[in-house]
Scaffold this motif. Structure first.
Motif, PDB file in Angstrom:
ATOM      1  N   SER A 245      12.533  14.346   0.034  1.00 52.40           N
ATOM      2  CA  SER A 245      11.444  14.756  -0.853  1.00 52.40           C
ATOM      3  C   SER A 245      11.739  14.491  -2.323  1.00 52.40           C
ATOM      4  O   SER A 245      10.833  14.530  -3.153  1.00 52.40           O
ATOM      5  CB  SER A 245      11.143  16.243  -0.656  1.00 52.40           C
ATOM      6  OG  SER A 245      12.283  17.034  -0.980  1.00 52.40           O
ATOM      7  N   GLN A 246      13.007  14.207  -2.641  1.00 51.66           N
ATOM      8  CA  GLN A 246      13.386  13.931  -4.023  1.00 51.66           C
ATOM      9  C   GLN A 246      13.550  12.441  -4.298  1.00 51.66           C
ATOM     10  O   GLN A 246      13.977  12.049  -5.385  1.00 51.66           O
ATOM     11  CB  GLN A 246      14.679  14.676  -4.373  1.00 51.66           C
ATOM     12  CG  GLN A 246      14.523  16.181  -4.383  1.00 51.66           C
ATOM     13  CD  GLN A 246      15.807  16.907  -4.707  1.00 51.66           C
ATOM     14  OE1 GLN A 246      16.752  16.326  -5.242  1.00 51.66           O
ATOM     15  NE2 GLN A 246      15.868  18.184  -4.374  1.00 51.66           N
ATOM     16  N   ILE A 247      13.204  11.627  -3.323  1.00 49.58           N
ATOM     17  CA  ILE A 247      13.258  10.170  -3.480  1.00 49.58           C
ATOM     18  C   ILE A 247      11.842   9.634  -3.476  1.00 49.58           C
ATOM     19  O   ILE A 247      11.036   9.970  -2.611  1.00 49.58           O
ATOM     20  CB  ILE A 247      14.053   9.511  -2.335  1.00 49.58           C
ATOM     21  CG1 ILE A 247      15.475  10.081  -2.266  1.00 49.58           C
ATOM     22  CG2 ILE A 247      14.090   7.993  -2.519  1.00 49.58           C
ATOM     23  CD1 ILE A 247      16.228   9.639  -1.029  1.00 49.58           C
ATOM     24  N   VAL A 248      11.533   8.793  -4.462  1.00 48.35           N
ATOM     25  CA  VAL A 248      10.238   8.122  -4.528  1.00 48.35           C
ATOM     26  C   VAL A 248      10.475   6.634  -4.291  1.00 48.35           C
ATOM     27  O   VAL A 248      11.160   5.969  -5.077  1.00 48.35           O
ATOM     28  CB  VAL A 248       9.543   8.335  -5.880  1.00 48.35           C
ATOM     29  CG1 VAL A 248       8.220   7.556  -5.931  1.00 48.35           C
ATOM     30  CG2 VAL A 248       9.300   9.818  -6.132  1.00 48.35           C
ATOM     31  N   ALA A 249       9.944   6.114  -3.204  1.00 46.75           N
ATOM     32  CA  ALA A 249      10.039   4.696  -2.890  1.00 46.75           C
ATOM     33  C   ALA A 249       8.734   4.023  -3.281  1.00 46.75           C
ATOM     34  O   ALA A 249       7.656   4.499  -2.905  1.00 46.75           O
ATOM     35  CB  ALA A 249      10.307   4.493  -1.399  1.00 46.75           C
ATOM     36  N   THR A 250       8.814   2.950  -4.050  1.00 47.02           N
ATOM     37  CA  THR A 250       7.593   2.287  -4.505  1.00 47.02           C
ATOM     38  C   THR A 250       7.522   0.851  -4.002  1.00 47.02           C
ATOM     39  O   THR A 250       8.536   0.203  -3.748  1.00 47.02           O
ATOM     40  CB  THR A 250       7.487   2.286  -6.042  1.00 47.02           C
ATOM     41  OG1 THR A 250       8.360   1.276  -6.592  1.00 47.02           O
ATOM     42  CG2 THR A 250       7.828   3.644  -6.628  1.00 47.02           C
ATOM     43  N   SER A 251       6.295   0.380  -3.883  1.00 50.03           N
ATOM     44  CA  SER A 251       6.041  -0.992  -3.458  1.00 50.03           C
ATOM     45  C   SER A 251       4.622  -1.362  -3.849  1.00 50.03           C
ATOM     46  O   SER A 251       3.765  -0.480  -4.016  1.00 50.03           O
ATOM     47  CB  SER A 251       6.204  -1.123  -1.940  1.00 50.03           C
ATOM     48  OG  SER A 251       5.810  -2.413  -1.482  1.00 50.03           O
ATOM     49  N   ARG A 252       4.372  -2.640  -3.992  1.00 48.69           N
ATOM     50  CA  ARG A 252       2.988  -3.077  -4.215  1.00 48.69           C
ATOM     51  C   ARG A 252       2.140  -2.803  -2.985  1.00 48.69           C
ATOM     52  O   ARG A 252       0.937  -2.589  -3.087  1.00 48.69           O
ATOM     53  CB  ARG A 252       2.950  -4.570  -4.545  1.00 48.69           C
ATOM     54  CG  ARG A 252       3.410  -4.921  -5.949  1.00 48.69           C
ATOM     55  CD  ARG A 252       3.264  -6.394  -6.226  1.00 48.69           C
ATOM     56  NE  ARG A 252       4.101  -7.197  -5.337  1.00 48.69           N
ATOM     57  CZ  ARG A 252       4.145  -8.525  -5.355  1.00 48.69           C
ATOM     58  NH1 ARG A 252       3.384  -9.198  -6.205  1.00 48.69           N
ATOM     59  NH2 ARG A 252       4.947  -9.179  -4.535  1.00 48.69           N
ATOM     60  N   ASN A 253       2.780  -2.819  -1.816  1.00 55.71           N
ATOM     61  CA  ASN A 253       2.067  -2.594  -0.550  1.00 55.71           C
ATOM     62  C   ASN A 253       2.753  -1.436   0.178  1.00 55.71           C
ATOM     63  O   ASN A 253       3.787  -1.624   0.830  1.00 55.71           O
ATOM     64  CB  ASN A 253       2.091  -3.869   0.300  1.00 55.71           C
ATOM     65  CG  ASN A 253       1.341  -3.703   1.607  1.00 55.71           C
ATOM     66  OD1 ASN A 253       0.869  -2.619   1.941  1.00 55.71           O
ATOM     67  ND2 ASN A 253       1.236  -4.788   2.368  1.00 55.71           N
ATOM     68  N   VAL A 254       2.180  -0.236   0.064  1.00 57.18           N
ATOM     69  CA  VAL A 254       2.847   0.945   0.632  1.00 57.18           C
ATOM     70  C   VAL A 254       2.899   0.900   2.155  1.00 57.18           C
ATOM     71  O   VAL A 254       3.714   1.599   2.768  1.00 57.18           O
ATOM     72  CB  VAL A 254       2.180   2.247   0.145  1.00 57.18           C
ATOM     73  CG1 VAL A 254       2.377   2.418  -1.351  1.00 57.18           C
ATOM     74  CG2 VAL A 254       0.709   2.284   0.519  1.00 57.18           C
ATOM     75  N   ALA A 255       2.050   0.083   2.778  1.00 63.25           N
ATOM     76  CA  ALA A 255       2.106  -0.025   4.235  1.00 63.25           C
ATOM     77  C   ALA A 255       3.455  -0.570   4.686  1.00 63.25           C
ATOM     78  O   ALA A 255       3.912  -0.277   5.795  1.00 63.25           O
ATOM     79  CB  ALA A 255       0.981  -0.925   4.742  1.00 63.25           C
ATOM     80  N   ARG A 256       4.108  -1.323   3.810  1.00 67.61           N
ATOM     81  CA  ARG A 256       5.395  -1.926   4.163  1.00 67.61           C
ATOM     82  C   ARG A 256       6.544  -0.916   4.110  1.00 67.61           C
ATOM     83  O   ARG A 256       7.644  -1.219   4.562  1.00 67.61           O
ATOM     84  CB  ARG A 256       5.681  -3.113   3.242  1.00 67.61           C
ATOM     85  CG  ARG A 256       4.714  -4.276   3.427  1.00 67.61           C
ATOM     86  CD  ARG A 256       5.039  -5.413   2.477  1.00 67.61           C
ATOM     87  NE  ARG A 256       6.387  -5.926   2.680  1.00 67.61           N
ATOM     88  CZ  ARG A 256       6.985  -6.782   1.861  1.00 67.61           C
ATOM     89  NH1 ARG A 256       6.361  -7.199   0.755  1.00 67.61           N
ATOM     90  NH2 ARG A 256       8.212  -7.210   2.113  1.00 67.61           N
ATOM     91  N   ILE A 257       6.309   0.245   3.542  1.00 60.96           N
ATOM     92  CA  ILE A 257       7.362   1.266   3.482  1.00 60.96           C
ATOM     93  C   ILE A 257       6.916   2.554   4.190  1.00 60.96           C
ATOM     94  O   ILE A 257       7.367   3.641   3.868  1.00 60.96           O
ATOM     95  CB  ILE A 257       7.808   1.551   2.035  1.00 60.96           C
ATOM     96  CG1 ILE A 257       6.604   1.824   1.115  1.00 60.96           C
ATOM     97  CG2 ILE A 257       8.631   0.402   1.492  1.00 60.96           C
ATOM     98  CD1 ILE A 257       7.019   2.214  -0.299  1.00 60.96           C
ATOM     99  N   LYS A 258       6.030   2.390   5.163  1.00 59.67           N
ATOM    100  CA  LYS A 258       5.551   3.544   5.931  1.00 59.67           C
ATOM    101  C   LYS A 258       6.701   4.251   6.642  1.00 59.67           C
ATOM    102  O   LYS A 258       6.672   5.477   6.811  1.00 59.67           O
ATOM    103  CB  LYS A 258       4.509   3.088   6.950  1.00 59.67           C
ATOM    104  CG  LYS A 258       3.924   4.240   7.781  1.00 59.67           C
ATOM    105  CD  LYS A 258       2.896   3.733   8.770  1.00 59.67           C
ATOM    106  CE  LYS A 258       2.325   4.872   9.608  1.00 59.67           C
ATOM    107  NZ  LYS A 258       3.374   5.563  10.415  1.00 59.67           N
TER     108      LYS A 258
END
Length: 285
Positions: A28-41
């Protein structure tokens, strides 16, 4: 407050998220970002906060970095857009009030003469210009740049390059990611410049010999003039611009610009780096 990792759908960013989790950082303390959030589901399914961030769209960066304490700025891949993209990310980090930006730079970025190094140098300079508390993670080459080519190397019986006898301190992405996770979860790194690379530097001739030893097939190193190597890469299907950048990188290797004996990577991760022979063996499995 949270740790934001940009480019989490990419290999280095994704491995850094995994390394943070392995170090006990709550998802909950990690924010993962991407242009396409489906790729980091898969990260979202494990409780990691997932947000969209497109470096070309400043509004998405503001939302993605909101509440961030520390930020891993993973350098973007499109060379001619890199500096502008990074400046927008740095501006968003300043606006978010982050306490530390860890930037994945390149070996000897302050002095190296390659096209790639120039983009990293410009980003480092902008971080200083904006007075952001920052740490430079100057990564050498990835071992995967070579292990991913093993099928082609084995088919052709040769490693081709223009690096001459230049030594390369390549390491695995996982080792670099572990170092980034250490920097993001421990204190005392602001203002530091880490020259990161593998313990076992090698020439491309050494690499060919290591592949021969691992496979039992005779592999040689073919050192080519820059123009000829560019034609070989283009003939293999690489876009002309990418071929030019890779040839330029090889010429930088010949000048020693991807070699370091600093020991910084080993010290950060608290163990020896992954030997090239192990990376080759893993790729062959």
């Amino acid at each position: 407050m949270s740790i934001v990792v940009t480019g989490a759908s990419g290999q280095l960013g994704g491995l850094t998220v995994e390394a943070l989790l392995a170090r006990g950082v709550p998802a909950s303390q990690i924010v993962a970002t991407s242009r396409n959030v489906a790729r980091i589901k898969d990260f979202a399914d494990r409780g990691v906060v997932v947000r969209r961030a497109d470096f070309a769209e400043p509004d998405t960066l503001a939302a993605a970095f909101e509440g961030a304490d520390k930020l891993l700025l993973v350098s973007t891949t499109t060379v001619d857009e890199r500096v502008a993209n990074h400046r927008r990310a740095v501006d968003a980090a300043v606006a978010a009030g982050v306490s530390l930006v860890a930037y994945t730079s390149m070996s000897h970025a302050a002095t190296a003469t390659t096209v790639l190094a120039a983009t990293h140098r410009a980003t480092e300079e902008y971080l200083r210009e904006r007075a952001v508390p920052a740490v430079m993670l100057r990564n050498s080459w990835y071992l995967e740049n070579y292990t991913a080519q093993l099928p082609l190397i084995l088919a052709g019986g040769a490693v081709a390059g223009a690096a001459g006898r230049g030594r390369i301190s390549a390491a695995t992405r996982a080792d670099y990611a572990e170092a980034a996770a250490v920097v993001l979860t421990t204190d005392g790194h602001a203002g530091e410049v880490y020259e990161l690379g593998g313990d076992e530097a090698f020439t491309l001739a050494d690499l060919a010999a290591a592949i021969s030893a691992a496979t039992g097939k005779r592999i040689t190193y073919t050192d080519l003039p820059a123009g000829e190597l560019a034609r070989v890469l283009a003939g293999a299907g690489l876009p002309a611009e990418l071929a030019r950048v890779l040839v330029d990188a090889d010429l930088g290797m010949a000048r020693g610009e991807l070699f370091t004996d600093s020991g910084d990577l080993r010290r950060l991760i608290g163990r020896p780096t992954t030997p090239p022979a192990d990376a080759i063996a893993d790729a062959l499995r």
